[in-house]
Write a protein that holds these residues in place. Structure first.
Motif, PDB file in Angstrom:
ATOM      1  N   ASP A 150       0.810  -1.137   0.031  1.00  0.00           N
ATOM      2  CA  ASP A 150       0.213   0.169  -0.071  1.00  0.00           C
ATOM      3  C   ASP A 150       0.785   1.233   0.004  1.00  0.00           C
ATOM      4  O   ASP A 150       0.039   2.518  -0.263  1.00  0.00           O
ATOM      5  N   LEU A 151       2.100   1.058   0.022  1.00  0.00           N
ATOM      6  CA  LEU A 151       3.024   2.444  -0.021  1.00  0.00           C
ATOM      7  C   LEU A 151       2.845   2.972  -1.227  1.00  0.00           C
ATOM      8  O   LEU A 151       2.773   2.368  -2.246  1.00  0.00           O
ATOM      9  N   THR A 152       2.818   4.529  -1.207  1.00  0.00           N
ATOM     10  CA  THR A 152       2.732   5.227  -2.338  1.00  0.00           C
ATOM     11  C   THR A 152       3.767   6.161  -2.603  1.00  0.00           C
ATOM     12  O   THR A 152       3.887   6.926  -3.602  1.00  0.00           O
ATOM     13  N   ALA A 153       4.821   6.145  -1.597  1.00  0.00           N
ATOM     14  CA  ALA A 153       6.135   6.825  -1.538  1.00  0.00           C
ATOM     15  C   ALA A 153       7.134   6.275  -1.012  1.00  0.00           C
ATOM     16  O   ALA A 153       6.992   5.751   0.153  1.00  0.00           O
ATOM     17  N   VAL A 154       8.423   6.520  -1.157  1.00  0.00           N
ATOM     18  CA  VAL A 154       9.513   5.835  -0.632  1.00  0.00           C
ATOM     19  C   VAL A 154      10.491   7.001  -0.789  1.00  0.00           C
ATOM     20  O   VAL A 154      10.954   7.598  -1.596  1.00  0.00           O
ATOM     21  N   PHE A 155      11.173   7.280   0.549  1.00  0.00           N
ATOM     22  CA  PHE A 155      12.410   8.175   0.751  1.00  0.00           C
ATOM     23  C   PHE A 155      13.627   7.174   0.822  1.00  0.00           C
ATOM     24  O   PHE A 155      13.582   6.359   1.859  1.00  0.00           O
ATOM     25  N   MET A 156      14.738   7.570   0.221  1.00  0.00           N
ATOM     26  CA  MET A 156      15.768   6.653   0.028  1.00  0.00           C
ATOM     27  C   MET A 156      16.963   7.302   0.740  1.00  0.00           C
ATOM     28  O   MET A 156      17.176   8.363   0.661  1.00  0.00           O
ATOM     29  N   PHE A 157      18.100   6.341   1.337  1.00  0.00           N
ATOM     30  CA  PHE A 157      18.958   6.783   2.143  1.00  0.00           C
ATOM     31  C   PHE A 157      19.819   7.556   1.379  1.00  0.00           C
ATOM     32  O   PHE A 157      20.341   8.466   1.795  1.00  0.00           O
ATOM     33  N   ASN A 158      19.941   7.225  -0.131  1.00  0.00           N
ATOM     34  CA  ASN A 158      20.942   8.017  -0.991  1.00  0.00           C
ATOM     35  C   ASN A 158      20.358   7.682  -2.343  1.00  0.00           C
ATOM     36  O   ASN A 158      19.485   7.030  -2.828  1.00  0.00           O
ATOM     37  N   ASP A 159      21.007   8.646  -3.261  1.00  0.00           N
ATOM     38  CA  ASP A 159      20.472   8.556  -4.587  1.00  0.00           C
ATOM     39  C   ASP A 159      20.966   7.314  -5.255  1.00  0.00           C
ATOM     40  O   ASP A 159      20.077   6.837  -6.294  1.00  0.00           O
ATOM     41  N   ILE A 160      21.945   6.467  -5.210  1.00  0.00           N
ATOM     42  CA  ILE A 160      22.080   5.188  -5.781  1.00  0.00           C
ATOM     43  C   ILE A 160      21.193   4.185  -5.608  1.00  0.00           C
ATOM     44  O   ILE A 160      20.733   3.541  -6.300  1.00  0.00           O
ATOM     45  N   ILE A 161      20.838   4.308  -4.140  1.00  0.00           N
ATOM     46  CA  ILE A 161      19.781   3.168  -3.698  1.00  0.00           C
ATOM     47  C   ILE A 161      18.488   3.622  -4.587  1.00  0.00           C
ATOM     48  O   ILE A 161      17.638   2.965  -4.811  1.00  0.00           O
ATOM     49  N   ALA A 162      18.103   4.933  -4.534  1.00  0.00           N
ATOM     50  CA  ALA A 162      17.021   5.455  -5.237  1.00  0.00           C
ATOM     51  C   ALA A 162      16.981   5.049  -6.660  1.00  0.00           C
ATOM     52  O   ALA A 162      15.766   4.662  -7.179  1.00  0.00           O
ATOM     53  N   ILE A 163      18.000   5.137  -7.237  1.00  0.00           N
ATOM     54  CA  ILE A 163      18.165   4.828  -8.819  1.00  0.00           C
ATOM     55  C   ILE A 163      17.637   3.101  -8.922  1.00  0.00           C
ATOM     56  O   ILE A 163      17.037   2.865  -9.946  1.00  0.00           O
ATOM     57  N   GLY A 164      18.045   2.525  -8.060  1.00  0.00           N
ATOM     58  CA  GLY A 164      17.767   1.115  -7.936  1.00  0.00           C
ATOM     59  C   GLY A 164      16.320   0.881  -7.782  1.00  0.00           C
ATOM     60  O   GLY A 164      15.652  -0.126  -8.297  1.00  0.00           O
TER      61      GLY A 164
END
Length: 333
Positions: free
Chosen positions: A240-254
């Protein structure tokens, strides 16, 4: 090593003079083999210098001999573009001063970091970078060199720190998501340490400030593959998650890659926000919204602070050594 209540400090020529019972000039003559003092006096000075762990500053010698000042830059992972950007900024700042920078990649391994410090202590005038060892061990391994830590608070008086304060930027990111209607927001934290990161603490505080329930969290290795795996795991547990904040940009790109493979369109089905502000974030599709740091300021401030410690002009104030972060809106959230 001479100590104080706040930690070890660099042994000076005055300490050697006092221990040997001679003047500063005599210590200088003995260490530079001038031949203008008696053999027994010279030996007494050399014994005192060795006992105290005195290491003459190459920077101080360079004032006379025009030696080139050298700083050792310790980076945990040069394959991570964030650390590459910080290293490039440090190199530019040092180049402007006519200094050399020797870059060491520890692979984020404690034993490699320990071996690196043992090697570079006799090769450079100061150490700058990301260090994880206890301060007393860093002090012992660096043998009195000035040390500037990046993204870590210091306690020793001969250390200094370049700190990151991303709290305001993270709060801005969560406010942005909340105003866009998101109520189920998760986070991918790093997996390299057993305890939650400071960025996780900022995320929790921001969720509370926005009157949102605590977000679901998964741990990710700091790589594109790690981000992809972790987001798949997080969404499997919390679809049900609609948004995720990532520790860093590299993780976010994954995470962007995982969302695409799961059939979730970003940002319509899942908003994604990173942290760091890498140039790489502008090259992915959709371009990555991020909490952006000034990586150039991190590297440049570290070199500037090392110079201040070496010349005895004293460290900058904590607020002058803190790099903030701001929300940079693009198309992923």
């Amino acid at each position: 090593m001479v100590s104080s209540e706040t930690g070890p400090r660099r042994v000076t020529i005055d300490d050697v003079a006092e221990a040997a019972g001679v003047s500063r000039q005599t210590v200088s003559r003995a260490l530079n083999d001038k031949g203008e003092i008696g053999v027994s006096t010279k030996q007494r000075v050399l014994d005192a210098a060795q006992a105290l762990g005195y290491r003459p500053s190459r920077f101080a010698r360079g004032l006379v001999r025009q030696d080139t000042f050298s700083v050792g830059l310790v980076i945990p992972d040069l394959l991570n573009p964030f650390f590459t950007e910080v290293a490039a900024a440090a190199l530019d700042a040092a180049r402007a001063l006519g200094w050399h920078v020797v870059v060491y990649d520890t692979g984020d391994r404690v034993e490699e970091e320990r071996g690196t410090l043992e090697v570079i202590a006799s090769q450079v005038d100061a150490v700058v970078g990301y260090l994880t060892l206890p301060e007393d061990e860093i002090g012992r391994l660096t043998r009195g060199l000035p040390v500037v830590l990046i993204d870590r608070k210091h306690h020793s008086e001969r250390f200094s720190s370049i700190l990151i304060d991303g709290e305001a930027g993270v709060h801005a990111a969560i406010r942005h998501l909340a105003r866009a209607g998101h109520r189920r927001i998760g986070m991918l934290d790093h997996a390299e340490r057993s305890e939650p990161s400071v960025r996780h603490d900022w995320f929790d505080a921001a969720m509370t400030a926005c009157a949102l329930d605590a977000g679901a969290v998964a741990r990710a290795d700091q790589s594109v593959e790690g981000g992809e795996r972790a987001l798949k795991e997080l969404l499997a547990r919390h679809p049900d998650l609609t948004a995720v904040f990532m520790f860093n940009d590299i993780i976010a790109i994954g995470g962007l890659r995982a969302a695409r493979r799961l059939g979730r369109q970003v940002p319509r089905d899942l908003a994604v926000i990173g942290f760091d502000g890498l140039r790489l974030g502008t090259l992915v599709e959709p371009p990555l919204t991020t909490v952006a740091l000034d990586t150039r300021a991190l590297g440049a401030l570290a070199v500037e602070e090392a110079a201040r410690l070496l010349t005895g002009s004293g460290p900058l104030r904590t607020d002058e050594l803190t790099v903030g972060a701001e929300l940079r809106l693009r198309e992923s959230a």
